[in-house]
Design a protein around this motif. Sequence first.
Motif, PDB file in Angstrom:
ATOM      1  N   GLU A 123      63.157  41.902  27.692  1.00 30.92           N
ATOM      2  CA  GLU A 123      62.824  42.242  26.297  1.00 30.92           C
ATOM      3  C   GLU A 123      61.371  42.691  26.163  1.00 30.92           C
ATOM      4  O   GLU A 123      60.958  43.692  26.762  1.00 30.92           O
ATOM      5  CB  GLU A 123      63.139  41.050  25.367  1.00 30.92           C
ATOM      6  CG  GLU A 123      63.311  41.468  23.897  1.00 30.92           C
ATOM      7  CD  GLU A 123      62.744  40.461  22.898  1.00 30.92           C
ATOM      8  OE1 GLU A 123      62.029  39.531  23.285  1.00 30.92           O
ATOM      9  OE2 GLU A 123      62.999  40.642  21.681  1.00 30.92           O
ATOM     10  N   ASP A 124      60.566  41.931  25.416  1.00 33.17           N
ATOM     11  CA  ASP A 124      59.256  42.448  25.035  1.00 33.17           C
ATOM     12  C   ASP A 124      58.244  42.524  26.174  1.00 33.17           C
ATOM     13  O   ASP A 124      57.211  43.181  26.039  1.00 33.17           O
ATOM     14  CB  ASP A 124      58.701  41.620  23.870  1.00 33.17           C
ATOM     15  CG  ASP A 124      59.462  41.898  22.569  1.00 33.17           C
ATOM     16  OD1 ASP A 124      60.225  42.894  22.548  1.00 33.17           O
ATOM     17  OD2 ASP A 124      59.306  41.147  21.605  1.00 33.17           O
ATOM     18  N   LYS A 126      65.503  36.830  19.131  1.00 30.04           N
ATOM     19  CA  LYS A 126      65.647  37.295  17.739  1.00 30.04           C
ATOM     20  C   LYS A 126      67.051  37.125  17.185  1.00 30.04           C
ATOM     21  O   LYS A 126      67.625  38.035  16.583  1.00 30.04           O
ATOM     22  CB  LYS A 126      65.198  38.759  17.624  1.00 30.04           C
ATOM     23  CG  LYS A 126      63.739  38.953  18.074  1.00 30.04           C
ATOM     24  CD  LYS A 126      63.224  40.353  17.804  1.00 30.04           C
ATOM     25  CE  LYS A 126      61.759  40.511  18.229  1.00 30.04           C
ATOM     26  NZ  LYS A 126      61.516  40.579  19.680  1.00 30.04           N
ATOM     27  N   GLU A 144      63.225  33.351  15.701  1.00 24.33           N
ATOM     28  CA  GLU A 144      61.919  33.990  15.519  1.00 24.33           C
ATOM     29  C   GLU A 144      61.939  34.990  14.381  1.00 24.33           C
ATOM     30  O   GLU A 144      61.222  35.989  14.402  1.00 24.33           O
ATOM     31  CB  GLU A 144      61.431  34.623  16.841  1.00 24.33           C
ATOM     32  CG  GLU A 144      62.484  35.381  17.622  1.00 24.33           C
ATOM     33  CD  GLU A 144      61.999  35.831  19.008  1.00 24.33           C
ATOM     34  OE1 GLU A 144      60.813  35.726  19.323  1.00 24.33           O
ATOM     35  OE2 GLU A 144      62.849  36.313  19.784  1.00 24.33           O
ATOM     36  N   ASP A 146      56.652  36.196  16.551  1.00 26.84           N
ATOM     37  CA  ASP A 146      57.597  37.064  15.840  1.00 26.84           C
ATOM     38  C   ASP A 146      57.942  36.481  14.472  1.00 26.84           C
ATOM     39  O   ASP A 146      58.073  37.219  13.491  1.00 26.84           O
ATOM     40  CB  ASP A 146      58.873  37.243  16.671  1.00 26.84           C
ATOM     41  CG  ASP A 146      58.699  38.290  17.760  1.00 26.84           C
ATOM     42  OD1 ASP A 146      58.470  39.457  17.418  1.00 26.84           O
ATOM     43  OD2 ASP A 146      58.775  37.922  18.945  1.00 26.84           O
TER      44      ASP A 146
HETATM   45 MG    MG Z   1      59.607  37.155  20.658  1.00 22.89          MG
END
Ligand code: MG
Length: 299
Positions: free
Chosen positions: A40-41, A100, A135, A162
């Motif tokens: 992911e991020d 998320k 988040e 987040d």
């Molecule tokens: Mg995050």
Amino acid sequence: MNRTKTPRARRAILYVPGNETRKIEKAVTLGADSVCLDLEDGVAPNRKAEARETIARAFRALAFGASEKLGRINGVGTGFEIDDLEALVPAHPDGIVVPKVNDAEELRWVSARVREIEIREQIAPGSIALLGMIESARGLVNAVAIANADARVEALIFGAEDYAADVGATRTREGLEVLYARSAVVAACAAADIQAIDLLYLDFRDADGLRAETRRGAQLGYVGTQVIHPNQVPLVQEIFTPDDAAIAAAQRIVDAAAEHLAQGRGAFALDHKMVDMPIIKAAERVLARARAAGKIAME
Ligand code: MG
Ligand code: COA
């Protein structure tokens, strides 16, 4: 609800960007309870495909020792999630981290996809756990349903940065702006009898700050936290491991309680303090954490 088996310890979940082979190879040698290879991020959009392959290869070929093999996919609805699951699940990780999460349906959808792939790949159905990240504002207000979404869900993870961005809070050192959400995640997890994993401390050179933040999380009821740097692993794992004095005190309470309960007494005195059910339950939790961390024998 009372689970029969002691859940595995997840005192530290160490993230590693899924396209960084050198860090992945290092991560599995650090004795972290869980190593989470990220899609992911931590991975740029133009590196996602490469990272999927690197992670699948690592799950198959690298010795993780006692560390749990986790992979973090991209969120449901991003358009990456199906390819992420198709790449990671056949390599049989211990669990998938879903970021998320906004509602329970998202985790049920992931669980159903994982099940299809498990069957196709002849992996024992249900053997891959899910850890859902809370988040967002929607995720938080649905946290109880998310915690109870599916039998695979073993933990919720609180993502403070987040969450703060989603509700328009400004992050501060004291963290009052996320305290409500941080506590609400613990309550949702306790109600569903799953683990609560705490927020990430970003300043990885600040050991004192990490220690203080991690202790606060432990006081709130968290059993583990997220980390991003090798130096953070031993420090947080120690904080989430009951020390010898705490284990001995808890054992004394549990032993005394067994004796008094057998004699029909629910409340009794120990060292001039009253002991009743909440104290006994807290002591049992300490012993469960010590067992999960391998400090005392499994039941
Ligand atoms: Mg995050
Ligand atoms: N896992 C494994 N090894 C790591 C690591 C990690 N998460 N972070 C750093 N290392 C390694 C480095 O590769 C380096 O190894 P080397 O000495 O063999 O070259 C050593 O630990 C020391 O690293 P250091 O120089 O102190 O840190 P850095 O400046 O290279 O990296 C970060 C800092 C934050 C970029 C790095 O820690 C990182 O990538 N963390 C994970 C980020 C992530 O996954 N984010 C998404 C989820 S929140």
